[in-house]
Write a protein that holds these residues in place. Structure first.
Motif, PDB file in Angstrom:
ATOM      1  N   ARG A 134     -17.131  21.818 128.975  1.00  0.00           N
ATOM      2  CA  ARG A 134     -15.918  21.883 129.899  1.00  0.00           C
ATOM      3  C   ARG A 134     -14.869  20.759 130.838  1.00  0.00           C
ATOM      4  O   ARG A 134     -14.456  20.775 130.922  1.00  0.00           O
ATOM      5  N   GLU A 135     -16.484  20.102 131.522  1.00  0.00           N
ATOM      6  CA  GLU A 135     -15.812  19.134 131.798  1.00  0.00           C
ATOM      7  C   GLU A 135     -15.128  17.454 130.648  1.00  0.00           C
ATOM      8  O   GLU A 135     -13.980  17.451 131.770  1.00  0.00           O
ATOM      9  N   ILE A 136     -15.125  17.622 130.020  1.00  0.00           N
ATOM     10  CA  ILE A 136     -14.611  17.030 129.382  1.00  0.00           C
ATOM     11  C   ILE A 136     -13.279  17.711 128.631  1.00  0.00           C
ATOM     12  O   ILE A 136     -11.912  17.322 129.191  1.00  0.00           O
ATOM     13  N   ALA A 137     -13.086  18.598 128.794  1.00  0.00           N
ATOM     14  CA  ALA A 137     -12.352  19.617 128.296  1.00  0.00           C
ATOM     15  C   ALA A 137     -10.867  19.601 129.180  1.00  0.00           C
ATOM     16  O   ALA A 137     -10.034  19.899 128.873  1.00  0.00           O
ATOM     17  N   SER A 138     -11.929  19.826 130.391  1.00  0.00           N
ATOM     18  CA  SER A 138     -10.994  20.006 131.887  1.00  0.00           C
ATOM     19  C   SER A 138     -10.126  18.133 132.104  1.00  0.00           C
ATOM     20  O   SER A 138      -8.828  18.398 132.039  1.00  0.00           O
ATOM     21  N   LEU A 139     -10.976  17.312 132.054  1.00  0.00           N
ATOM     22  CA  LEU A 139      -9.842  16.053 131.939  1.00  0.00           C
ATOM     23  C   LEU A 139      -8.818  15.674 130.810  1.00  0.00           C
ATOM     24  O   LEU A 139      -7.986  15.132 130.788  1.00  0.00           O
ATOM     25  N   ALA A 140      -9.636  16.367 129.812  1.00  0.00           N
ATOM     26  CA  ALA A 140      -8.392  16.216 128.034  1.00  0.00           C
ATOM     27  C   ALA A 140      -7.516  17.107 128.703  1.00  0.00           C
ATOM     28  O   ALA A 140      -6.506  16.299 128.779  1.00  0.00           O
ATOM     29  N   GLY A 141      -6.873  17.961 129.068  1.00  0.00           N
ATOM     30  CA  GLY A 141      -6.551  18.501 128.981  1.00  0.00           C
ATOM     31  C   GLY A 141      -5.588  18.243 129.842  1.00  0.00           C
ATOM     32  O   GLY A 141      -4.123  18.322 129.905  1.00  0.00           O
ATOM     33  N   GLN A 142      -5.658  17.155 130.977  1.00  0.00           N
ATOM     34  CA  GLN A 142      -5.296  17.293 132.808  1.00  0.00           C
ATOM     35  C   GLN A 142      -4.397  15.334 131.953  1.00  0.00           C
ATOM     36  O   GLN A 142      -3.422  15.804 132.413  1.00  0.00           O
TER      37      GLN A 142
END
Length: 126
Positions: free
Chosen positions: A24-32
């Motif tokens: 979730r942490e990585i996906a949130s940053l990747a989404g940004q």
């Protein structure tokens, strides 16, 4: 809104359940990062109702075991050319490079299914 010319990258990813927080942490940053570089929409969804009778279950399609959750995600672009431009910028972004050099990634990229899709039918209330 006419979305029929849009292009979509789709992902199906088995992620160990004990790594979902890190994912979730990585996906949130990747989404940004994707949104900052021009993606129109970015979705990360975790499997919930996946065992439907008489259909291929997502866990089997994803090659997921009992210890895995299934992630279904997609990114929307204006066109395939736009996707290629956005993805080139994303891959050159230092934030992505640091994520890709993670010593303990939350999932095995070799188990991820990925592909680009032309839209066929889009119904959207927006």
């Amino acid at each position: 809104m006419d979305n029929t010319g849009k292009y979509v990258d789709g992902f199906l990813i088995p992620v160990p359940k004990d790594r979902i927080g890190r994912y979730r942490e990585i996906a949130s940053l990747a989404g940004q990062v994707w949104m900052e570089h021009g993606a129109l929409q970015y979705y990360e969804c975790i499997g919930d109702d996946l065992e439907i009778k008489d259909m291929v279950p997502f866990p089997r399609a994803a090659g997921a075991g009992a210890e895995d959750a299934v992630i279904f995600s997609w990114i929307v672009y204006e066109s395939r050319a736009h996707r290629d431009e956005v993805n080139a910028a994303v891959m050159a972004d230092p934030r992505m490079k640091s994520m890709m050099n993670d010593d303990a990634p939350p999932f095995d990229c070799k188990r991820m299914a990925y592909g680009g899709f032309r839209t066929l039918v889009v119904l959207d209330k927006n």
